[in-house]
Design a protein around this motif. Structure first.
Motif, PDB file in Angstrom:
ATOM      1  N   GLY A   1      44.505  34.008  41.570  1.00 16.42           N
ATOM      2  CA  GLY A   1      44.704  35.346  40.493  1.00 16.42           C
ATOM      3  C   GLY A   1      46.551  34.786  40.346  1.00 16.42           C
ATOM      4  O   GLY A   1      46.609  35.342  39.201  1.00 16.42           O
TER       5      GLY A   1
ATOM      6  N   TRP B   1      48.197  34.325  37.304  1.00 13.02           N
ATOM      7  CA  TRP B   1      49.892  35.632  36.171  1.00 13.02           C
ATOM      8  C   TRP B   1      50.977  34.305  36.915  1.00 13.02           C
ATOM      9  O   TRP B   1      51.753  34.602  35.451  1.00 13.02           O
ATOM     10  CB  TRP B   1      50.169  36.497  37.925  1.00 13.02           C
ATOM     11  CG  TRP B   1      48.621  37.678  37.456  1.00 13.02           C
ATOM     12  CD1 TRP B   1      47.993  38.337  37.872  1.00 13.02           C
ATOM     13  CD2 TRP B   1      49.206  38.947  36.035  1.00 13.02           C
ATOM     14  NE1 TRP B   1      47.026  38.860  36.800  1.00 13.02           N
ATOM     15  CE2 TRP B   1      47.490  39.500  35.779  1.00 13.02           C
ATOM     16  CE3 TRP B   1      49.366  38.524  34.791  1.00 13.02           C
ATOM     17  CZ2 TRP B   1      47.414  40.162  34.789  1.00 13.02           C
ATOM     18  CZ3 TRP B   1      49.529  39.334  33.540  1.00 13.02           C
ATOM     19  CH2 TRP B   1      48.286  40.235  33.631  1.00 13.02           C
TER      20      TRP B   1
ATOM     21  N   ALA C   1      39.635  40.732  40.612  1.00 13.61           N
ATOM     22  CA  ALA C   1      39.895  42.012  41.027  1.00 13.61           C
ATOM     23  C   ALA C   1      39.159  42.411  42.573  1.00 13.61           C
ATOM     24  O   ALA C   1      39.885  43.405  42.872  1.00 13.61           O
ATOM     25  CB  ALA C   1      39.534  42.959  39.597  1.00 13.61           C
TER      26      ALA C   1
ATOM     27  N   VAL D   1      42.107  35.543  45.308  1.00 16.97           N
ATOM     28  CA  VAL D   1      42.872  35.641  45.492  1.00 16.97           C
ATOM     29  C   VAL D   1      44.530  35.162  44.193  1.00 16.97           C
ATOM     30  O   VAL D   1      44.888  35.537  44.218  1.00 16.97           O
ATOM     31  CB  VAL D   1      43.636  36.978  46.975  1.00 16.97           C
ATOM     32  CG1 VAL D   1      45.033  37.485  46.504  1.00 16.97           C
ATOM     33  CG2 VAL D   1      42.241  38.310  45.661  1.00 16.97           C
TER      34      VAL D   1
ATOM     35  N   TYR E   1      37.356  36.644  36.008  1.00 18.56           N
ATOM     36  CA  TYR E   1      38.940  37.720  36.115  1.00 18.56           C
ATOM     37  C   TYR E   1      38.012  39.669  37.859  1.00 18.56           C
ATOM     38  O   TYR E   1      38.756  39.415  38.262  1.00 18.56           O
ATOM     39  CB  TYR E   1      39.241  38.704  35.524  1.00 18.56           C
ATOM     40  CG  TYR E   1      39.507  37.674  34.238  1.00 18.56           C
ATOM     41  CD1 TYR E   1      40.709  36.764  34.582  1.00 18.56           C
ATOM     42  CD2 TYR E   1      39.099  37.433  32.994  1.00 18.56           C
ATOM     43  CE1 TYR E   1      41.404  35.961  34.030  1.00 18.56           C
ATOM     44  CE2 TYR E   1      40.253  36.101  32.250  1.00 18.56           C
ATOM     45  CZ  TYR E   1      40.994  35.706  32.535  1.00 18.56           C
ATOM     46  OH  TYR E   1      41.596  35.331  32.297  1.00 18.56           O
ATOM     47  N   THR E   2      36.857  39.278  37.270  1.00 20.63           N
ATOM     48  CA  THR E   2      36.428  40.404  38.673  1.00 20.63           C
ATOM     49  C   THR E   2      36.246  40.485  39.727  1.00 20.63           C
ATOM     50  O   THR E   2      36.207  40.939  40.161  1.00 20.63           O
ATOM     51  CB  THR E   2      34.891  40.601  37.596  1.00 20.63           C
ATOM     52  OG1 THR E   2      35.143  41.136  36.395  1.00 20.63           O
ATOM     53  CG2 THR E   2      34.207  42.027  38.542  1.00 20.63           C
TER      54      THR E   2
ATOM     55  N   ALA F   1      40.785  41.333  45.981  1.00 18.59           N
ATOM     56  CA  ALA F   1      42.038  41.883  46.123  1.00 18.59           C
ATOM     57  C   ALA F   1      41.779  43.163  46.591  1.00 18.59           C
ATOM     58  O   ALA F   1      42.325  44.021  47.393  1.00 18.59           O
ATOM     59  CB  ALA F   1      42.875  41.867  44.663  1.00 18.59           C
ATOM     60  N   LEU F   2      40.339  43.923  46.174  1.00 20.25           N
ATOM     61  CA  LEU F   2      40.515  45.230  46.830  1.00 20.25           C
ATOM     62  C   LEU F   2      39.444  44.888  48.101  1.00 20.25           C
ATOM     63  O   LEU F   2      40.446  45.785  48.908  1.00 20.25           O
ATOM     64  CB  LEU F   2      39.121  45.552  45.571  1.00 20.25           C
ATOM     65  CG  LEU F   2      39.694  46.522  44.090  1.00 20.25           C
ATOM     66  CD1 LEU F   2      38.364  47.370  43.629  1.00 20.25           C
ATOM     67  CD2 LEU F   2      40.944  47.386  44.706  1.00 20.25           C
TER      68      LEU F   2
END
Length: 76
Positions: free
Chosen positions: A15, A19, A50, A12, A46-47, A53-54
Motif C-alpha cells: 500500500g 501511494w 486497510a 502495508v 485495497y480492503t 493497517a488496522l
C-alpha cells in the motif's frame, strides 16, 4: 499471530509503495494490475491493505505492547 503480523507488514508495504507511485508519478499500481480502480480484485486488495493497517495498529494492544515478528523463545 506471527504470520498475521508478517502478512500485514507485506500488505502495508504494498500500500505504501502504491501511494508513493501515485504521489510521485500519478501511477496506481494496484489499479493497473487489476485493469481498473473499482474492479473486484482491486477493491479486495485495497480492503486487505486497510485491514492490515488496522491490525498493525491494534496488535500491540492485544499482545500487551509487543508486535511479534519472530518466534518467542523462553529460557527454562
Amino acid at each position: 499471530m506471527r504470520i498475521a503480523n508478517i502478512i500485514a507488514y507485506i500488505l502495508v508495504i504494498v500500500g505504501a509503495i502504491n501511494w508513493g507511485l501515485f504521489g510521485l508519478f500519478d501511477f496506481n499500481l494496484v489499479s493497473s494490475v487489476f485493469a481498473g480502480a473499482r474492479t473486484a480484485g482491486a477493491v479486495i486488495v485495497y480492503t486487505l491493505i486497510a485491514l492490515s493497517a488496522l491490525w498493525l495498529i491494534l496488535s500491540p494492544f492485544i499482545t500487551g505492547g509487543v508486535l511479534w515478528l519472530k518466534n518467542r523463545r523462553t529460557e527454562s
